[in-house]
Design an enzyme around this catalytic site. Sequence first.
Site, PDB file in Angstrom:
ATOM      1  N   HIS A  93       0.865  -1.195   0.000  1.00  0.00           N
ATOM      2  CA  HIS A  93       0.000   0.000   0.000  1.00  0.00           C
ATOM      3  C   HIS A  93       0.895   1.237   0.000  1.00  0.00           C
ATOM      4  O   HIS A  93       1.985   1.230   0.580  1.00  0.00           O
ATOM      5  CB  HIS A  93      -0.905  -0.029   1.237  1.00  0.00           C
ATOM      6  CG  HIS A  93      -1.955   1.037   1.200  1.00  0.00           C
ATOM      7  ND1 HIS A  93      -1.677   2.348   1.525  1.00  0.00           N
ATOM      8  CD2 HIS A  93      -3.266   0.998   0.843  1.00  0.00           C
ATOM      9  CE1 HIS A  93      -2.795   3.063   1.374  1.00  0.00           C
ATOM     10  NE2 HIS A  93      -3.760   2.267   0.960  1.00  0.00           N
ATOM     11  N   GLU A 150      -4.201   2.678  -6.891  1.00  0.00           N
ATOM     12  CA  GLU A 150      -4.641   3.805  -6.063  1.00  0.00           C
ATOM     13  C   GLU A 150      -3.772   5.037  -6.339  1.00  0.00           C
ATOM     14  O   GLU A 150      -2.630   5.106  -5.851  1.00  0.00           O
ATOM     15  CB  GLU A 150      -4.535   3.444  -4.576  1.00  0.00           C
ATOM     16  CG  GLU A 150      -5.357   2.227  -4.200  1.00  0.00           C
ATOM     17  CD  GLU A 150      -5.600   2.123  -2.704  1.00  0.00           C
ATOM     18  OE1 GLU A 150      -6.766   2.038  -2.316  1.00  0.00           O
ATOM     19  OE2 GLU A 150      -4.621   2.152  -1.928  1.00  0.00           O
TER      20      GLU A 150
HETATM   21  P1  PGA Z   1      -9.719   5.915   1.024  1.00  0.00           P
HETATM   22  O1  PGA Z   1      -8.463   4.908   1.136  1.00  0.00           O
HETATM   23  O2  PGA Z   1     -10.872   5.108   0.516  1.00  0.00           O
HETATM   24  O3  PGA Z   1      -9.927   6.400   2.429  1.00  0.00           O
HETATM   25  O4  PGA Z   1      -9.331   6.992   0.071  1.00  0.00           O
HETATM   26  C1  PGA Z   1      -8.218   3.973   0.131  1.00  0.00           C
HETATM   27  C2  PGA Z   1      -6.982   3.180   0.481  1.00  0.00           C
HETATM   28  O5  PGA Z   1      -5.956   3.782   0.810  1.00  0.00           O
HETATM   29  O6  PGA Z   1      -7.008   1.931   0.411  1.00  0.00           O
END
Ligand code: PGA
Length: 226
Positions: A93, A150
């Site tokens: 992540h 992401e």
């Molecule tokens: P968020 O986080 O939905 O709060 O933007 C997503 C993530 O980092 O997995």
Amino acid sequence: MKKLFILGNWKSNKTLSEAKSWLADVDRTFPALPPHVTVIVCPNFLALPLFAEKTHGFSVGAQDISPYETGAYTGEIAADMAKSLVSHVMIGHSERRKYFGETDETVAEKTKRAIAAGIIPIVCVSAIDQVQALAVLAPEFSGKGIFLYEPLFAIGSGKSDSPENADRVAGDIAALFPTVPIMYGGSVTAENVTGFINATHLSGVGAGGASLTPHTFLALITSVIA
Ligand code: PGA
């Protein structure tokens, strides 16, 4: 119908009693999922045993895994330790990369450990070079792994990427890993999820903030299966 994944990432949130109450609420109202939808909840490590007490309508994942085997690695949870509690694990992540110095090499090591332990790795990427770095693992990863794309600006900001942009990047990822499902994450909510699940190259979404309260998480799932 294409397969869809909905991942809930609690991040570093919830005491044990908060986790218990989230779980009780979600279990009570969790909908019957159509066969093409998989929900994966990734609580914190401390809460994981709570999830093993009974079966749920969703799968359970860890947020991280050690790049090492079991042994003298203080503070780490090895894949073999987690495997009785989880079916999936998030790896790399952007918060792990940013705050804990995880490199593409660490991500590849962790991915290898997960696959060897029989845990499905969900590798998080925010740029195409992080995908390319996994090319060394392509044969093992294809067919076993999942990508969670992401973009940094969208994480926790309340400003998601557009489905068109996310789909374009997912198309680039799919060109490198044609058989690996790709999810989008970053400020996903019940209100904006439809655009992402309908995008050609996307197979679901990951939610941080929206997974923290049963109400918003269940609303997200309901939007997907509606
Ligand atoms: P968020 O986080 O939905 O709060 O933007 C997503 C993530 O980092 O997995």
